[in-house]
Every structure is written in C-alpha cells, then in structure tokens.
Write a protein that holds these residues in place. Structure first.
Motif, mmCIF file in Angstrom:
data_model
loop_
_atom_site.group_PDB
_atom_site.id
_atom_site.type_symbol
_atom_site.label_atom_id
_atom_site.label_comp_id
_atom_site.label_asym_id
_atom_site.label_seq_id
_atom_site.Cartn_x
_atom_site.Cartn_y
_atom_site.Cartn_z
ATOM 1 N N ALA A 16 -20.026 39.111 -24.732
ATOM 2 C CA ALA A 16 -20.936 40.183 -25.160
ATOM 3 C C ALA A 16 -21.709 39.759 -26.403
ATOM 4 N N GLU A 17 -21.030 39.109 -27.343
ATOM 5 C CA GLU A 17 -21.701 38.631 -28.552
ATOM 6 C C GLU A 17 -22.731 37.553 -28.221
ATOM 7 N N MET A 18 -22.404 36.680 -27.288
ATOM 8 C CA MET A 18 -23.327 35.606 -26.902
ATOM 9 C C MET A 18 -24.609 36.184 -26.297
ATOM 10 N N LYS A 41 -5.453 35.804 -12.917
ATOM 11 C CA LYS A 41 -4.517 36.233 -11.873
ATOM 12 C C LYS A 41 -3.261 36.875 -12.442
ATOM 13 N N LYS A 42 -2.872 36.502 -13.652
ATOM 14 C CA LYS A 42 -1.641 37.033 -14.237
ATOM 15 C C LYS A 42 -1.820 38.389 -14.904
ATOM 16 N N ASN A 43 -2.922 38.568 -15.640
ATOM 17 C CA ASN A 43 -3.082 39.802 -16.408
ATOM 18 C C ASN A 43 -4.343 40.595 -16.062
ATOM 19 N N ASN A 44 -5.163 40.092 -15.167
ATOM 20 C CA ASN A 44 -6.390 40.744 -14.699
ATOM 21 C C ASN A 44 -7.466 40.871 -15.784
ATOM 22 N N TYR A 45 -7.337 40.127 -16.885
ATOM 23 C CA TYR A 45 -8.353 40.147 -17.936
ATOM 24 C C TYR A 45 -9.627 39.502 -17.411
ATOM 25 N N ARG A 46 -10.762 39.989 -17.899
ATOM 26 C CA ARG A 46 -12.044 39.405 -17.560
ATOM 27 C C ARG A 46 -12.302 38.178 -18.425
ATOM 28 N N SER A 47 -12.998 37.193 -17.864
ATOM 29 C CA SER A 47 -13.469 36.047 -18.643
ATOM 30 C C SER A 47 -14.753 35.539 -18.009
ATOM 31 N N TYR A 48 -15.541 34.848 -18.812
ATOM 32 C CA TYR A 48 -16.860 34.391 -18.381
ATOM 33 C C TYR A 48 -17.044 32.922 -18.726
ATOM 34 N N ARG A 49 -17.626 32.163 -17.808
ATOM 35 C CA ARG A 49 -17.940 30.754 -18.061
ATOM 36 C C ARG A 49 -19.274 30.684 -18.797
ATOM 37 N N ILE A 50 -19.334 29.820 -19.812
ATOM 38 C CA ILE A 50 -20.551 29.683 -20.611
ATOM 39 C C ILE A 50 -21.767 29.315 -19.756
ATOM 40 N N PRO A 51 -21.676 28.338 -18.835
ATOM 41 C CA PRO A 51 -22.862 28.014 -18.015
ATOM 42 C C PRO A 51 -23.364 29.207 -17.186
ATOM 43 N N GLU A 52 -22.448 30.046 -16.716
ATOM 44 C CA GLU A 52 -22.862 31.223 -15.941
ATOM 45 C C GLU A 52 -23.602 32.229 -16.815
ATOM 46 N N ILE A 53 -23.142 32.397 -18.057
ATOM 47 C CA ILE A 53 -23.823 33.306 -18.977
ATOM 48 C C ILE A 53 -25.209 32.764 -19.320
ATOM 49 N N GLU A 54 -25.286 31.472 -19.610
ATOM 50 C CA GLU A 54 -26.581 30.868 -19.937
ATOM 51 C C GLU A 54 -27.556 30.971 -18.772
ATOM 52 N N SER A 55 -27.076 30.757 -17.565
ATOM 53 C CA SER A 55 -27.920 30.882 -16.377
ATOM 54 C C SER A 55 -28.398 32.324 -16.204
ATOM 55 N N LYS A 63 -32.879 36.049 -24.708
ATOM 56 C CA LYS A 63 -32.713 35.019 -25.727
ATOM 57 C C LYS A 63 -31.431 35.295 -26.490
ATOM 58 N N HIS A 64 -30.862 34.250 -27.089
ATOM 59 C CA HIS A 64 -29.663 34.426 -27.897
ATOM 60 C C HIS A 64 -30.016 35.328 -29.076
ATOM 61 N N PRO A 65 -29.294 36.408 -29.250
ATOM 62 C CA PRO A 65 -29.612 37.363 -30.311
ATOM 63 C C PRO A 65 -29.134 36.874 -31.678
ATOM 64 N N SER A 66 -29.682 37.502 -32.709
ATOM 65 C CA SER A 66 -29.121 37.242 -34.036
ATOM 66 C C SER A 66 -27.772 37.941 -34.087
ATOM 67 N N ARG A 67 -26.944 37.600 -35.025
ATOM 68 C CA ARG A 67 -25.600 38.174 -35.094
ATOM 69 C C ARG A 67 -25.613 39.677 -35.324
#
Length: 73
Positions: A16-18, A41-55, A63-67
C-alpha cells in the motif's frame, strides 16, 4: 519484505505504501480482483510481488508517491 523460494514479497502495508493507497483500498482491490494478492497457505495472509505491483502501476499510469501522500478510494 519476505522471501519465498527466492522471490521477494511485500506485506499489505508495504505494498500500500509503495502504491500510495490506504490498506483498506488495497484489500478492496484484492477482493474485487483489481490487484490480486498471493495468499500464504499457512496463515492466509496477503502478500504482493514487487514486479506485479510495478506492472500494475505502469498499466494504470500510477507514479510512486511521496511518503506523505496517501490516496484513499
């Protein structure tokens, strides 16, 4: 950032920050399929791959936001 099998994954907060959006927006996007998360698979937490986010950001002309800038849809 975590690694699974040599691949870097971001937590929901890091992704989300990215992108520059709120956590709830990112979770909603996952639910609607706009930007799907990988689920642990163990805890059902969400995660995202950096290349997928960039794409995703390129496809949606984001565009990448300021902080200090957070977008909440």
């Amino acid at each position: 950032m975590k690694r699974r099998m040599g691949i870097k994954y971001l937590t929901v907060k890091e992704a989300a920050e990215m992108i520059g959006i709120s956590l709830s927006t990112l979770r909603a996007w996952d639910k609607t399929g706009k930007l799907k998360a990988k689920r642990d698979k163990k805890n059902n937490y969400r995660s995202y791959r950096i290349p997928e986010i960039e794409s995703f950001m390129k496809r949606n002309n984001l565009k990448h936001p300021s902080r200090n800038q957070i977008i909440d849809d």
